[in-house]
Every structure is written in C-alpha cells, then in structure tokens.
Design an enzyme around this catalytic site. Structure first.
Site, short mmCIF file in Angstrom:
data_model
loop_
_atom_site.label_atom_id
_atom_site.label_comp_id
_atom_site.label_asym_id
_atom_site.label_seq_id
_atom_site.Cartn_x
_atom_site.Cartn_y
_atom_site.Cartn_z
CG PHE A 65 54.49 138.31 34.47
CD1 PHE A 65 53.13 138.54 34.68
CD2 PHE A 65 54.92 137.00 34.38
CE1 PHE A 65 52.21 137.48 34.77
CE2 PHE A 65 54.02 135.94 34.47
CZ PHE A 65 52.67 136.18 34.66
CG LEU A 103 69.07 140.83 36.27
CD1 LEU A 103 70.33 140.29 36.94
CD2 LEU A 103 68.50 139.78 35.30
CE1 TYR A 147 54.57 141.18 46.94
CE2 TYR A 147 55.45 139.72 45.25
CZ TYR A 147 54.84 140.90 45.62
OH TYR A 147 54.50 141.82 44.65
CB ALA A 151 50.76 151.01 50.14
CB ALA A 152 52.27 145.79 49.02
CB SER A 168 56.94 144.16 46.58
OG SER A 168 58.04 145.02 46.46
CG ASP A 201 64.69 133.60 42.22
OD1 ASP A 201 63.82 134.40 42.62
OD2 ASP A 201 65.89 133.90 42.10
CE LYS A 259 51.19 142.72 46.56
NZ LYS A 259 50.69 144.08 46.40
N1 UFG Z 1 68.90 137.84 39.66
C1 UFG Z 1 70.25 137.53 39.58
N2 UFG Z 1 71.13 138.35 40.22
C2 UFG Z 1 70.73 139.45 40.93
C3 UFG Z 1 69.36 139.75 40.99
C4 UFG Z 1 68.46 138.93 40.34
O1 UFG Z 1 70.64 136.55 38.97
O2 UFG Z 1 71.58 140.13 41.51
C5 UFG Z 1 67.96 136.97 38.95
C6 UFG Z 1 66.91 136.40 39.87
O3 UFG Z 1 67.37 135.23 40.49
C7 UFG Z 1 65.76 136.18 38.90
C8 UFG Z 1 65.92 137.30 37.87
O4 UFG Z 1 67.26 137.75 38.01
O5 UFG Z 1 65.91 134.96 38.26
C9 UFG Z 1 64.99 138.46 38.11
O6 UFG Z 1 65.10 138.81 39.47
P1 UFG Z 1 64.46 140.14 40.07
O7 UFG Z 1 64.86 140.20 41.51
O8 UFG Z 1 64.81 141.30 39.21
O9 UFG Z 1 62.91 139.91 39.92
P2 UFG Z 1 62.01 138.70 40.47
O10 UFG Z 1 61.69 137.86 39.27
O11 UFG Z 1 62.58 138.03 41.65
O12 UFG Z 1 60.78 139.50 41.07
C10 UFG Z 1 59.71 139.88 40.33
C11 UFG Z 1 58.97 140.99 41.06
C12 UFG Z 1 58.36 140.45 42.32
C13 UFG Z 1 57.53 139.25 41.98
C14 UFG Z 1 58.38 138.21 41.32
C15 UFG Z 1 57.60 136.98 40.98
O13 UFG Z 1 59.86 142.02 41.38
O14 UFG Z 1 57.55 141.43 42.90
O15 UFG Z 1 58.89 138.76 40.12
O16 UFG Z 1 58.47 135.87 41.12
F1 UFG Z 1 57.00 138.71 43.10
#
Ligand code: UFG
Length: 328
Positions: free
Chosen positions: A168, A189, A140, A73-74, A76, A284, A144
C-alpha cells in the site's frame, strides 16, 4: 548463497538491502540508477545495468550462484503510466520476462516480487483482502498484475516459486537516518509536505476535496518502509523453506485522509503546513486500505512502526538531515 536484489538502489530496495545485510546475507544489487541512488547502497556490490540487457544479467548469474531474487526494479508512478503505457509495459513486464528467463536458465527458482495495491482499482470491500477483484485503473497497476499472472504460469510450467507483495503506501525512513525517500521528481504526499516545511516548495496541493470520504480527501494506508523490508525477509525465508507461491497485502489496515496526514505532520514537526485545495489527480482511487491478516497469520509479520506519527517522525529525521536528498 547470495540474494540478487534488482532496484536495490531505490527507496524500498535500499531499505531491504540494508535489512538483508543485517541478517548477514550476501547481497548483490542491480540497478540502472534511473531512479535509484548510488549512495543508497553502502555495503553490498552494486552492478549498474538494465534488466533489458540480457547479456548483463546472464553474466551476473554466471558470476554468482544466486539463491533467490527480490525484484524491485520497475517504474512506479500511476499518473506517468497513463501518459506512457509503453514504457511501463516494456520496463515492468518485458524486463521481468527477461529476468525470469535468465533465472530459469540458471535454475534459480525463488523470487519475491514487488506488487502493489494498484492491482485492485477502486475497492469494493475495505479493508481489501488479497482475493478482492482485480481491476487496475492504470497501466502501472496492470503491468504489475500481468507479472503476477506470468509468475503463476511460470510456477505451473517451470516450478518458479514466488511471493508477490502488494504494497500500500510505503513511507518513512530507516530510523538510523542515513537512507530515506528521495524521488526525482517527488510525487508522494509525505515527502512533498516535508520538503515544503524545509522551504523547498511553497505549498502543498491537496488533490481533490470532493471524494466520498468523511473529509472529502483520499484515504491511504501508510506502511513503514522497514516493515516492508521485514516482509521481504520473511518471504525469502519462506521460499527457502520450500513454501508454495503466495500473494500478500502489506499495509497497517488503518486509513488516513490527505488532510489527516497533513495534520499529523503538523503535530509531529510542530510546524504549520501551507496547503491549498486543488483538482483531483487522475487515477487516484478514493480509499485504499489493506487487510494484511494473511501475512500476519502465515508468516508472522509484525509491523514495528504501525503508528503514522512514528512513520512521519522517521521520514522527518531523514529529510531534515538530507534536505537535498542523496548526493548521487
Ligand atoms: N497527494 C496530494 N498532494 C500531493 C501528493 C499526493 O494530495 O502533492 C494525495 C494523492 O492524491 C493521494 C495521496 O495523497 O490521494 C497519496 O498520494 P501518493 O502519491 O503519496 O501515493 P499514491 O497513493 O498515489 O501511490 C501509492 C504508491 C503507488 C501505488 C499507489 C496505488 O506509491 O506505487 O499507491 O494507488 F501504485
């Protein structure tokens, strides 16, 4: 003895509950349903409540003789945490403290903790090992990391044994097809691309094309949600065998750029993805790829779905079947 799973109605939580049930474990789920879905929990009892509610937790620990806790639970979302650090520190740190205190009061000394690659910040070494410097770029990741530090102190002072799992990029869905990824709002994504293919969105924005990567887009290490669930089971088993506290990364050790993910989705689904280049999303990091060698060596973790094609295939199956996500 039962395992208490907090956040067990959420994405990774519900898949782990399913895996525990398959092992024949008794599971008690706690979720405030702010993000989780009632219908993602099909067999185990679900107690709807908040971890900030100490009396609610105390009652649960009195009712059940809990053996170990898996704490999902968090809040994120990296970007949201930059806007609302208060919520992230209260929820992720404050509520973890309440949970740990109630565990201590009830002599429950085993916890598996959902941590994240976001504790590292911009990596200096790739693939990232667990002892890589920690310099989170968001509240975030910081929340953690604080909990990891608290766990370490609670181990030294009160004998709490923990296993912290730094995920990841969780992706995919249970191949049986009845639970999957459903966030509101969706920010990730792969589900965003799949929702676009299902006509729920007009196009996908590629956030940033000027990163120092071969094609200019961010690179991530995608790991199947069931492989994450398996790691939680291994972690609980290890703690029950009397293991010392541990911290493990969880990824496949292979990075895919945003463009490569989109191309793989096009290959797996046979559909063209309408995509447009857009600004970077704040917070990012350019590249996040895990070394998971430690959990492979120490707990024998072996991913069942290491290929991105397979991960996407399972996600696509779920999204096609449930284009509107869970009913509740
Ligand atoms: N991205 C896009 N378009 C979108 C959504 C995402 O280009 O519409 C890109 C993001 O910029 C990123 C990659 O796709 O480069 C992955 O993005 P996500 O949102 O799917 O995942 P994140 O890497 O941001 O997040 C994940 C976990 C988080 C964690 C993070 C660590 O979901 O909990 O990695 O950076 F904190």
């Amino acid at each position: 003895m039962p395992i208490l799973v907090t956040g067990g109605a959420g994405y990774i939580g519900s898949h782990t509950v399913r895996a525990l049930e398959k092992q024949g474990r008794e599971v008690i789920v706690v979720d405030n349903l702010s993000k989780g879905h009632r219908s993602a929990v099909k067999n185990s009892p679900l107690y709807v409540g908040d971890l900030g509610d100490r009396a609610f937790l105390e009652d649960l620990f009195k009712k059940y003789k809990i053996d170990a806790v898996i704490h999902f639970a968090a809040l994120s979302l990296v970007g949201e945490s930059v806007q609302h650090p208060d919520a992230y520190f209260k929820n992720n740190v404050g509520h973890a403290l309440t949970l740990l205190d109630v565990m201590c009061e009830n002599n429950v000394n085993k916890i598996v903790f959902s941590s994240t690659a976001a504790v590292y910040g911009e990596p200096e070494i790739v693939p990232i090992p667990e002892d890589h410097p920690k310099d989170p770029t968001s509240p975030y990741g910081e929340s953690k990391l604080f909990v990891e530090k608290i766990l370490n102190r609670y181990d030294q002072a009160y004998g709490i044994k923990y296993c912290s799992l730094r995920y990841f990029n969780a992706a995919g869905a249970d191949p049986k097809g009845d639970i999957g990824e459903d966030h509101s709002p969706e920010t990730h994504l792969i589900p965003i691309v799949l929702q676009t293919l299902l006509g729920k969105r007009d196009s996908v924005k590629i956030f940033g094309t000027d990163y120092p990567t071969p094609d200019g887009t961010c690179i991530r290490d995608y790991i199947h949600v069931n492989d994450l669930s398996d790691a939680h089971i291994l972690a609980v088993d290890a703690l029950e065998r009397g293991s010392e506290s541990k911290i493990y990364n969880l990824g496949n050790g292979k990075g895919f750029s945003v463009r490569e993910v989109i191309e793989t989705i096009e290959k797996v689904t046979g559909k063209m993805v309408p995509a447009e280049e857009s600004e970077r999303r704040p917070g990012d990091p350019a590249v996040l790829v895990a070394s998971s060698q430690k959990i492979i060596d120490e707990l024998g973790w072996k991913p069942q779905y290491p290929s991105l094609d397979d991960i996407i295939e399972t996600a696509w199956n779920w999204h096609k079947q449930f284009p509107n996500g869970f009913p509740d």
